[in-house]
Design a protein around this motif. Structure first.
Motif, PDB file in Angstrom:
ATOM      1  N   VAL A  96       0.837  -1.199   0.000  1.00  0.00           N
ATOM      2  CA  VAL A  96       0.000   0.000   0.000  1.00  0.00           C
ATOM      3  C   VAL A  96       0.871   1.247   0.000  1.00  0.00           C
ATOM      4  N   ALA A  97       1.886   1.276   0.856  1.00  0.00           N
ATOM      5  CA  ALA A  97       2.780   2.428   0.913  1.00  0.00           C
ATOM      6  C   ALA A  97       3.502   2.625  -0.415  1.00  0.00           C
ATOM      7  N   ARG A 107      12.715  11.555  -3.655  1.00  0.00           N
ATOM      8  CA  ARG A 107      13.180  11.972  -2.329  1.00  0.00           C
ATOM      9  C   ARG A 107      12.100  11.848  -1.261  1.00  0.00           C
ATOM     10  N   LEU A 108      10.816  11.742  -1.715  1.00  0.00           N
ATOM     11  CA  LEU A 108       9.709  11.673  -0.753  1.00  0.00           C
ATOM     12  C   LEU A 108       9.108  10.274  -0.642  1.00  0.00           C
ATOM     13  N   ARG A 109       9.581   9.331  -1.415  1.00  0.00           N
ATOM     14  CA  ARG A 109       8.934   8.017  -1.452  1.00  0.00           C
ATOM     15  C   ARG A 109       9.099   7.220  -0.163  1.00  0.00           C
ATOM     16  N   ARG A 110      10.063   7.573   0.653  1.00  0.00           N
ATOM     17  CA  ARG A 110      10.255   6.869   1.934  1.00  0.00           C
ATOM     18  C   ARG A 110       9.799   7.706   3.121  1.00  0.00           C
ATOM     19  N   ASP A 111       9.062   8.782   2.826  1.00  0.00           N
ATOM     20  CA  ASP A 111       8.569   9.662   3.882  1.00  0.00           C
ATOM     21  C   ASP A 111       7.312   9.029   4.487  1.00  0.00           C
ATOM     22  N   ARG A 112       7.475   8.308   5.591  1.00  0.00           N
ATOM     23  CA  ARG A 112       6.343   7.590   6.196  1.00  0.00           C
ATOM     24  C   ARG A 112       5.271   8.536   6.694  1.00  0.00           C
ATOM     25  N   VAL A 113       5.686   9.704   7.175  1.00  0.00           N
ATOM     26  CA  VAL A 113       4.710  10.674   7.676  1.00  0.00           C
ATOM     27  C   VAL A 113       3.830  11.168   6.526  1.00  0.00           C
ATOM     28  N   ARG A 114       4.451  11.433   5.370  1.00  0.00           N
ATOM     29  CA  ARG A 114       3.687  11.897   4.205  1.00  0.00           C
ATOM     30  C   ARG A 114       2.708  10.811   3.752  1.00  0.00           C
ATOM     31  N   ILE A 115       3.167   9.583   3.699  1.00  0.00           N
ATOM     32  CA  ILE A 115       2.309   8.485   3.250  1.00  0.00           C
ATOM     33  C   ILE A 115       1.172   8.253   4.244  1.00  0.00           C
ATOM     34  N   ALA A 116       1.482   8.304   5.538  1.00  0.00           N
ATOM     35  CA  ALA A 116       0.439   8.137   6.551  1.00  0.00           C
ATOM     36  C   ALA A 116      -0.604   9.244   6.447  1.00  0.00           C
ATOM     37  N   GLY A 117      -0.153  10.451   6.139  1.00  0.00           N
ATOM     38  CA  GLY A 117      -1.074  11.562   5.979  1.00  0.00           C
ATOM     39  C   GLY A 117      -1.992  11.388   4.787  1.00  0.00           C
ATOM     40  N   LEU A 118      -1.447  10.849   3.693  1.00  0.00           N
ATOM     41  CA  LEU A 118      -2.263  10.596   2.509  1.00  0.00           C
ATOM     42  C   LEU A 118      -3.284   9.497   2.767  1.00  0.00           C
ATOM     43  N   LEU A 119      -2.878   8.469   3.509  1.00  0.00           N
ATOM     44  CA  LEU A 119      -3.830   7.405   3.856  1.00  0.00           C
ATOM     45  C   LEU A 119      -4.932   7.948   4.760  1.00  0.00           C
ATOM     46  N   LEU A 121      -6.018  10.925   4.807  1.00  0.00           N
ATOM     47  CA  LEU A 121      -6.834  11.811   3.983  1.00  0.00           C
ATOM     48  C   LEU A 121      -7.988  11.059   3.329  1.00  0.00           C
ATOM     49  N   VAL A 122      -7.744   9.799   2.954  1.00  0.00           N
ATOM     50  CA  VAL A 122      -8.789   9.004   2.298  1.00  0.00           C
ATOM     51  C   VAL A 122      -9.468   8.048   3.272  1.00  0.00           C
ATOM     52  N   GLY A 123      -9.261   8.271   4.577  1.00  0.00           N
ATOM     53  CA  GLY A 123      -9.969   7.493   5.588  1.00  0.00           C
ATOM     54  C   GLY A 123      -9.409   6.118   5.858  1.00  0.00           C
ATOM     55  N   LEU A 124      -8.087   5.939   5.664  1.00  0.00           N
ATOM     56  CA  LEU A 124      -7.448   4.653   5.929  1.00  0.00           C
ATOM     57  C   LEU A 124      -6.432   4.767   7.055  1.00  0.00           C
ATOM     58  N   ASP A 125      -6.307   3.701   7.836  1.00  0.00           N
ATOM     59  CA  ASP A 125      -5.358   3.648   8.945  1.00  0.00           C
ATOM     60  C   ASP A 125      -3.950   3.438   8.400  1.00  0.00           C
ATOM     61  N   ALA A 126      -2.974   4.122   8.992  1.00  0.00           N
ATOM     62  CA  ALA A 126      -1.584   3.981   8.560  1.00  0.00           C
ATOM     63  C   ALA A 126      -1.075   2.557   8.746  1.00  0.00           C
ATOM     64  N   ALA A 127      -1.752   1.767   9.601  1.00  0.00           N
ATOM     65  CA  ALA A 127      -1.337   0.383   9.811  1.00  0.00           C
ATOM     66  C   ALA A 127      -1.489  -0.467   8.559  1.00  0.00           C
ATOM     67  N   GLN A 141      -9.095  -0.605  -1.624  1.00  0.00           N
ATOM     68  CA  GLN A 141      -8.254  -0.482  -2.812  1.00  0.00           C
ATOM     69  C   GLN A 141      -8.556   0.811  -3.567  1.00  0.00           C
ATOM     70  N   GLN A 142      -9.825   1.171  -3.676  1.00  0.00           N
ATOM     71  CA  GLN A 142     -10.184   2.408  -4.369  1.00  0.00           C
ATOM     72  C   GLN A 142      -9.665   3.629  -3.615  1.00  0.00           C
ATOM     73  N   ARG A 143      -9.671   3.572  -2.303  1.00  0.00           N
ATOM     74  CA  ARG A 143      -9.152   4.703  -1.521  1.00  0.00           C
ATOM     75  C   ARG A 143      -7.644   4.826  -1.685  1.00  0.00           C
ATOM     76  N   VAL A 144      -6.948   3.692  -1.733  1.00  0.00           N
ATOM     77  CA  VAL A 144      -5.500   3.728  -1.963  1.00  0.00           C
ATOM     78  C   VAL A 144      -5.213   4.316  -3.349  1.00  0.00           C
ATOM     79  N   ALA A 145      -6.012   3.926  -4.340  1.00  0.00           N
ATOM     80  CA  ALA A 145      -5.838   4.472  -5.690  1.00  0.00           C
ATOM     81  C   ALA A 145      -6.025   5.980  -5.692  1.00  0.00           C
TER      82      ALA A 145
END
Length: 354
Positions: A96-97, A107-119, A121-127, A141-145
Protein backbone atom coordinates in the motif's frame (compact mmCIF):
# COMPACT_ATOMS: atom_id res chain seq x y z
CA UNK A 1 -5.41 22.92 -8.76
CA UNK A 2 -6.56 24.19 -12.14
CA UNK A 3 -9.76 24.76 -14.04
CA UNK A 4 -10.57 22.51 -17.00
CA UNK A 5 -12.07 23.93 -20.20
CA UNK A 6 -13.10 21.76 -23.14
CA UNK A 7 -14.17 23.55 -26.34
CA UNK A 8 -15.74 22.06 -29.47
CA UNK A 9 -14.42 18.58 -28.76
CA UNK A 10 -15.15 15.97 -31.43
CA UNK A 11 -14.03 12.37 -31.79
CA UNK A 12 -14.98 9.53 -34.13
CA UNK A 13 -13.84 5.93 -34.40
CA UNK A 14 -13.98 5.05 -38.06
CA UNK A 15 -17.31 6.32 -39.33
CA UNK A 16 -18.90 6.28 -35.89
CA UNK A 17 -19.04 9.70 -34.16
CA UNK A 18 -18.56 9.45 -30.40
CA UNK A 19 -18.26 13.12 -29.42
CA UNK A 20 -19.71 15.96 -31.48
CA UNK A 21 -18.80 19.48 -30.42
CA UNK A 22 -18.70 19.13 -26.62
CA UNK A 23 -18.13 22.33 -24.56
CA UNK A 24 -17.47 21.91 -20.84
CA UNK A 25 -15.99 24.07 -18.09
CA UNK A 26 -14.98 22.68 -14.68
CA UNK A 27 -14.12 25.52 -12.26
CA UNK A 28 -11.09 25.25 -10.00
CA UNK A 29 -11.68 23.24 -6.84
CA UNK A 30 -15.00 21.75 -7.95
CA UNK A 31 -16.18 18.28 -8.93
CA UNK A 32 -18.11 17.68 -12.14
CA UNK A 33 -19.87 14.39 -12.84
CA UNK A 34 -20.13 13.16 -16.43
CA UNK A 35 -23.43 11.31 -16.47
CA UNK A 36 -24.93 9.31 -19.30
CA UNK A 37 -25.80 5.85 -20.59
CA UNK A 38 -23.24 3.43 -21.97
CA UNK A 39 -21.87 4.54 -25.33
CA UNK A 40 -22.67 8.25 -24.89
CA UNK A 41 -18.99 9.31 -24.92
CA UNK A 42 -18.21 9.74 -21.20
CA UNK A 43 -15.07 7.60 -21.09
CA UNK A 44 -13.85 8.90 -24.45
CA UNK A 45 -14.08 12.46 -23.14
CA UNK A 46 -12.18 11.46 -20.01
CA UNK A 47 -9.45 9.71 -22.02
CA UNK A 48 -8.97 12.77 -24.24
CA UNK A 49 -8.66 15.04 -21.20
CA UNK A 50 -6.16 12.61 -19.65
CA UNK A 51 -4.09 12.51 -22.83
CA UNK A 52 -4.69 8.84 -23.63
CA UNK A 53 -6.52 9.73 -26.88
CA UNK A 54 -6.35 12.70 -29.26
CA UNK A 55 -9.47 14.58 -30.42
CA UNK A 56 -10.39 14.99 -34.07
CA UNK A 57 -11.32 18.61 -33.38
CA UNK A 58 -11.55 21.03 -30.46
CA UNK A 59 -9.25 21.93 -27.59
CA UNK A 60 -8.58 20.96 -23.99
CA UNK A 61 -7.21 23.64 -21.64
CA UNK A 62 -5.93 23.01 -18.14
CA UNK A 63 -5.30 26.08 -16.06
CA UNK A 64 -5.44 28.22 -19.19
CA UNK A 65 -2.79 26.11 -20.96
CA UNK A 66 -3.79 24.23 -24.11
CA UNK A 67 -2.83 20.59 -23.60
CA UNK A 68 -4.69 19.12 -26.58
CA UNK A 69 -5.82 20.54 -29.92
CA UNK A 70 -4.92 23.65 -31.90
CA UNK A 71 -1.87 21.82 -33.27
CA UNK A 72 -0.51 21.00 -29.83
CA UNK A 73 -0.55 17.83 -27.75
CA UNK A 74 1.02 17.64 -24.30
CA UNK A 75 1.86 14.02 -23.34
CA UNK A 76 -0.27 12.49 -20.59
CA UNK A 77 2.67 12.23 -18.20
CA UNK A 78 3.26 15.99 -18.41
CA UNK A 79 -0.29 17.17 -17.85
CA UNK A 80 -0.20 16.88 -14.06
CA UNK A 81 -3.38 14.80 -13.98
CA UNK A 82 -4.23 12.12 -11.42
CA UNK A 83 -6.24 9.19 -12.77
CA UNK A 84 -8.34 6.67 -10.80
CA UNK A 85 -9.59 3.78 -12.99
CA UNK A 86 -12.59 1.55 -12.34
CA UNK A 87 -10.73 -1.24 -10.57
CA UNK A 88 -8.20 0.98 -8.81
CA UNK A 89 -5.28 -0.27 -10.92
CA UNK A 90 -2.95 -0.87 -7.97
CA UNK A 91 0.42 -2.49 -8.61
CA UNK A 92 0.13 -6.00 -7.15
CA UNK A 93 3.86 -6.31 -6.43
CA UNK A 94 3.93 -3.13 -4.32
CA UNK A 95 2.63 -2.61 -0.80
CA UNK A 96 0.00 0.00 0.00
CA UNK A 97 2.78 2.43 0.91
CA UNK A 98 4.62 1.61 -2.31
CA UNK A 99 1.52 2.27 -4.38
CA UNK A 100 0.80 5.59 -2.67
CA UNK A 101 4.44 6.68 -2.97
CA UNK A 102 4.70 5.72 -6.64
CA UNK A 103 3.63 9.15 -7.87
CA UNK A 104 5.86 11.07 -5.46
CA UNK A 105 9.33 12.43 -6.27
CA UNK A 106 12.03 9.90 -5.32
CA UNK A 107 13.18 11.97 -2.33
CA UNK A 108 9.71 11.67 -0.75
CA UNK A 109 8.93 8.02 -1.45
CA UNK A 110 10.26 6.87 1.93
CA UNK A 111 8.57 9.66 3.88
CA UNK A 112 6.34 7.59 6.20
CA UNK A 113 4.71 10.67 7.68
CA UNK A 114 3.69 11.90 4.21
CA UNK A 115 2.31 8.49 3.25
CA UNK A 116 0.44 8.14 6.55
CA UNK A 117 -1.07 11.56 5.98
CA UNK A 118 -2.26 10.60 2.51
CA UNK A 119 -3.83 7.41 3.86
CA UNK A 120 -5.57 9.37 6.61
CA UNK A 121 -6.83 11.81 3.98
CA UNK A 122 -8.79 9.00 2.30
CA UNK A 123 -9.97 7.49 5.59
CA UNK A 124 -7.45 4.65 5.93
CA UNK A 125 -5.36 3.65 8.94
CA UNK A 126 -1.58 3.98 8.56
CA UNK A 127 -1.34 0.38 9.81
CA UNK A 128 -2.44 -0.73 6.34
CA UNK A 129 0.71 0.71 4.74
CA UNK A 130 2.56 -2.61 4.75
CA UNK A 131 -0.26 -4.71 3.29
CA UNK A 132 -0.44 -5.99 -0.28
CA UNK A 133 -3.36 -4.85 -2.48
CA UNK A 134 -4.97 -8.32 -2.44
CA UNK A 135 -5.24 -8.07 1.35
CA UNK A 136 -7.57 -5.08 1.08
CA UNK A 137 -11.29 -4.85 0.45
CA UNK A 138 -12.52 -3.33 -2.81
CA UNK A 139 -13.35 -0.07 -1.09
CA UNK A 140 -9.92 0.12 0.54
CA UNK A 141 -8.25 -0.48 -2.81
CA UNK A 142 -10.18 2.41 -4.37
CA UNK A 143 -9.15 4.70 -1.52
CA UNK A 144 -5.50 3.73 -1.96
CA UNK A 145 -5.84 4.47 -5.69
CA UNK A 146 -7.20 7.92 -4.85
CA UNK A 147 -4.38 8.54 -2.35
CA UNK A 148 -1.88 7.61 -5.08
CA UNK A 149 -3.58 10.00 -7.51
CA UNK A 150 -3.57 12.85 -4.97
CA UNK A 151 0.02 12.29 -3.77
CA UNK A 152 1.78 14.45 -6.39
CA UNK A 153 -0.81 17.26 -5.95
CA UNK A 154 -2.14 17.09 -9.52
CA UNK A 155 -3.84 19.92 -11.39
CA UNK A 156 -6.84 17.70 -12.03
CA UNK A 157 -8.15 14.34 -10.78
CA UNK A 158 -10.09 12.07 -13.16
CA UNK A 159 -12.20 9.21 -11.78
CA UNK A 160 -13.58 6.62 -14.21
CA UNK A 161 -16.58 4.94 -12.51
CA UNK A 162 -14.49 4.22 -9.40
CA UNK A 163 -17.37 2.75 -7.36
CA UNK A 164 -19.06 0.58 -9.98
CA UNK A 165 -17.58 -2.73 -8.77
CA UNK A 166 -18.47 -2.19 -5.10
CA UNK A 167 -21.58 -3.42 -3.30
CA UNK A 168 -24.17 -0.85 -2.20
CA UNK A 169 -23.02 -0.30 1.41
CA UNK A 170 -19.32 -0.23 0.52
CA UNK A 171 -20.00 2.08 -2.42
CA UNK A 172 -21.67 4.64 -0.16
CA UNK A 173 -18.87 4.61 2.44
CA UNK A 174 -16.17 4.83 -0.24
CA UNK A 175 -17.98 7.61 -2.08
CA UNK A 176 -18.18 9.70 1.07
CA UNK A 177 -14.48 9.19 1.80
CA UNK A 178 -13.56 10.18 -1.75
CA UNK A 179 -15.73 13.31 -1.66
CA UNK A 180 -14.25 14.37 1.69
CA UNK A 181 -10.69 13.82 0.40
CA UNK A 182 -11.30 15.85 -2.75
CA UNK A 183 -12.81 18.70 -0.74
CA UNK A 184 -10.01 18.60 1.85
CA UNK A 185 -7.37 19.06 -0.86
CA UNK A 186 -9.40 21.54 -2.91
CA UNK A 187 -8.96 19.28 -5.91
CA UNK A 188 -10.54 19.92 -9.27
CA UNK A 189 -12.12 16.62 -10.30
CA UNK A 190 -14.15 14.96 -13.05
CA UNK A 191 -16.12 11.82 -12.19
CA UNK A 192 -17.51 9.52 -14.87
CA UNK A 193 -20.61 7.61 -13.77
CA UNK A 194 -23.84 6.13 -15.09
CA UNK A 195 -25.39 6.20 -11.60
CA UNK A 196 -27.79 9.15 -11.29
CA UNK A 197 -27.88 9.14 -7.47
CA UNK A 198 -24.09 9.04 -7.35
CA UNK A 199 -23.78 12.02 -9.69
CA UNK A 200 -26.40 14.12 -7.89
CA UNK A 201 -24.98 13.44 -4.42
CA UNK A 202 -21.29 13.78 -5.28
CA UNK A 203 -20.79 16.60 -7.77
CA UNK A 204 -20.98 20.40 -7.68
CA UNK A 205 -22.27 20.26 -11.25
CA UNK A 206 -23.49 17.45 -13.50
CA UNK A 207 -22.90 17.22 -17.24
CA UNK A 208 -25.44 14.96 -18.96
CA UNK A 209 -24.05 13.46 -22.16
CA UNK A 210 -26.42 12.10 -24.75
CA UNK A 211 -25.35 10.70 -28.11
CA UNK A 212 -21.98 12.43 -27.95
CA UNK A 213 -23.37 15.88 -27.14
CA UNK A 214 -23.81 17.81 -23.91
CA UNK A 215 -27.55 17.73 -23.22
CA UNK A 216 -27.38 19.85 -20.05
CA UNK A 217 -24.83 21.18 -17.56
CA UNK A 218 -26.19 22.34 -14.21
CA UNK A 219 -25.88 21.97 -10.47
CA UNK A 220 -27.64 18.84 -9.13
CA UNK A 221 -30.72 20.61 -7.79
CA UNK A 222 -31.34 22.55 -10.98
CA UNK A 223 -30.81 19.45 -13.11
CA UNK A 224 -33.34 17.45 -11.09
CA UNK A 225 -35.93 20.17 -10.62
CA UNK A 226 -35.62 22.03 -13.94
CA UNK A 227 -34.35 19.64 -16.64
CA UNK A 228 -33.96 20.99 -20.15
CA UNK A 229 -36.16 18.32 -21.75
CA UNK A 230 -38.10 15.20 -20.86
CA UNK A 231 -35.27 12.88 -21.90
CA UNK A 232 -32.95 14.52 -19.39
CA UNK A 233 -35.73 14.47 -16.79
CA UNK A 234 -36.27 10.74 -17.20
CA UNK A 235 -32.55 10.00 -17.08
CA UNK A 236 -31.73 11.85 -13.85
CA UNK A 237 -34.62 10.39 -11.87
CA UNK A 238 -37.97 8.70 -12.10
CA UNK A 239 -40.43 10.93 -13.91
CA UNK A 240 -44.22 11.29 -13.80
CA UNK A 241 -45.23 12.75 -17.16
CA UNK A 242 -48.81 13.89 -17.79
CA UNK A 243 -50.58 15.49 -20.73
CA UNK A 244 -52.51 18.69 -20.16
CA UNK A 245 -53.56 22.11 -21.41
CA UNK A 246 -51.79 25.19 -20.07
CA UNK A 247 -53.56 28.48 -19.48
CA UNK A 248 -52.53 31.43 -17.32
CA UNK A 249 -49.67 29.71 -15.50
CA UNK A 250 -51.67 26.59 -14.67
CA UNK A 251 -52.37 23.33 -16.39
CA UNK A 252 -55.45 21.12 -16.38
CA UNK A 253 -54.28 17.52 -16.02
CA UNK A 254 -55.51 14.10 -15.03
CA UNK A 255 -54.37 14.84 -11.47
CA UNK A 256 -56.25 18.11 -11.32
CA UNK A 257 -55.18 21.68 -11.85
CA UNK A 258 -51.43 22.11 -11.36
CA UNK A 259 -49.33 25.24 -10.91
CA UNK A 260 -46.54 25.57 -13.47
CA UNK A 261 -42.95 26.00 -12.29
CA UNK A 262 -42.02 28.36 -15.12
CA UNK A 263 -43.74 30.46 -17.80
CA UNK A 264 -45.26 28.50 -20.65
CA UNK A 265 -47.38 29.47 -23.68
CA UNK A 266 -51.03 28.54 -23.40
CA UNK A 267 -51.94 25.34 -25.20
CA UNK A 268 -51.11 21.62 -25.13
CA UNK A 269 -48.23 20.66 -22.84
CA UNK A 270 -46.60 17.70 -21.19
CA UNK A 271 -45.74 18.31 -17.57
CA UNK A 272 -43.12 16.72 -15.33
CA UNK A 273 -43.69 15.73 -11.72
CA UNK A 274 -41.42 13.68 -9.48
CA UNK A 275 -42.82 10.63 -7.62
CA UNK A 276 -42.18 12.22 -4.22
CA UNK A 277 -44.62 15.01 -5.14
CA UNK A 278 -47.58 12.62 -5.20
CA UNK A 279 -49.55 12.32 -1.97
CA UNK A 280 -51.88 9.37 -1.37
CA UNK A 281 -54.96 9.23 0.82
CA UNK A 282 -57.74 6.68 1.11
CA UNK A 283 -60.49 7.36 -1.40
CA UNK A 284 -61.53 6.99 -5.03
CA UNK A 285 -59.23 7.88 -7.89
CA UNK A 286 -56.28 5.63 -8.71
CA UNK A 287 -55.77 1.92 -8.12
CA UNK A 288 -52.65 0.55 -6.45
CA UNK A 289 -51.03 -1.95 -8.80
CA UNK A 290 -47.89 -2.74 -6.82
CA UNK A 291 -45.87 -1.70 -3.76
CA UNK A 292 -42.08 -1.95 -3.43
CA UNK A 293 -41.02 -1.52 0.20
CA UNK A 294 -37.50 -0.23 0.91
CA UNK A 295 -37.73 0.35 4.67
CA UNK A 296 -37.23 4.11 4.88
CA UNK A 297 -39.66 4.67 2.01
CA UNK A 298 -41.61 2.82 -0.66
CA UNK A 299 -42.48 3.03 -4.34
CA UNK A 300 -46.20 2.70 -5.08
CA UNK A 301 -47.20 1.96 -8.67
CA UNK A 302 -50.57 3.47 -9.53
CA UNK A 303 -53.01 3.09 -12.38
CA UNK A 304 -54.93 6.28 -13.11
CA UNK A 305 -58.52 6.21 -14.44
CA UNK A 306 -57.18 6.73 -17.99
CA UNK A 307 -55.07 3.59 -17.69
CA UNK A 308 -51.79 5.54 -17.44
CA UNK A 309 -49.38 4.14 -14.86
CA UNK A 310 -47.33 6.39 -12.61
CA UNK A 311 -45.24 5.94 -9.49
CA UNK A 312 -45.37 7.65 -6.10
CA UNK A 313 -42.61 7.66 -3.47
CA UNK A 314 -44.00 7.65 0.05
CA UNK A 315 -42.86 7.02 3.59
CA UNK A 316 -42.50 3.41 4.63
CA UNK A 317 -45.30 3.59 7.20
CA UNK A 318 -49.04 3.22 6.50
CA UNK A 319 -48.68 1.96 2.96
CA UNK A 320 -51.77 1.19 0.86
CA UNK A 321 -52.45 -2.42 -0.02
CA UNK A 322 -52.15 -3.77 -3.54
CA UNK A 323 -55.52 -3.39 -5.27
CA UNK A 324 -56.71 -0.55 -2.99
CA UNK A 325 -58.10 2.72 -4.35
CA UNK A 326 -56.39 5.97 -3.39
CA UNK A 327 -56.90 9.65 -4.04
CA UNK A 328 -53.79 11.31 -5.52
CA UNK A 329 -52.92 14.96 -4.87
CA UNK A 330 -49.85 16.87 -5.99
CA UNK A 331 -47.52 18.90 -3.80
CA UNK A 332 -45.43 21.62 -5.44
CA UNK A 333 -45.27 22.76 -9.04
CA UNK A 334 -45.09 20.99 -12.40
CA UNK A 335 -42.41 21.62 -15.02
CA UNK A 336 -44.02 22.22 -18.45
CA UNK A 337 -42.79 21.21 -21.88
CA UNK A 338 -44.94 22.66 -24.69
CA UNK A 339 -46.12 20.18 -27.31
CA UNK A 340 -45.06 21.35 -30.78
CA UNK A 341 -47.95 21.65 -33.24
CA UNK A 342 -48.39 18.77 -35.65
CA UNK A 343 -47.85 19.81 -39.26
CA UNK A 344 -50.93 19.20 -41.42
CA UNK A 345 -50.60 16.47 -44.04
CA UNK A 346 -49.68 17.71 -47.52
CA UNK A 347 -52.63 18.46 -49.80
CA UNK A 348 -52.62 16.06 -52.75
CA UNK A 349 -52.23 17.74 -56.07
CA UNK A 350 -54.76 17.25 -58.82
CA UNK A 351 -53.42 15.14 -61.69
CA UNK A 352 -52.11 17.15 -64.61
CA UNK A 353 -54.39 17.38 -67.62
CA UNK A 354 -53.51 15.01 -70.44
Amino acid sequence: MSALTVTGLAKSYGRTPVLTGVDLHVPTGTTTALLGPSGCGKTTLLRIVAGFDDPDAGTVELGGRVVSGAGRTVPARRRGIGFVPQEGGLFPHLSVAGNVAFGLPRRLRRDRVRIAGLLALVGLDAALAGRAPHQLSGGQQQRVALARALAPEPSLVLLDEPFSSLDAALREDTRRAVVEALRATGATAVLVTHDQAEALSTADQVAVLRGGTLAQLADPRTLYRDPRDLDVAAFVGEAVVLDGVAAGGRVASELGELVLARPCPDGPVRVLLRPEQLRLTTGPGARVRDVDFYGHDARVELELPSGRRVSARTEGADLPLRGAEVTVTVQGTAVPFPVPPVAPPPVPRAPAAA
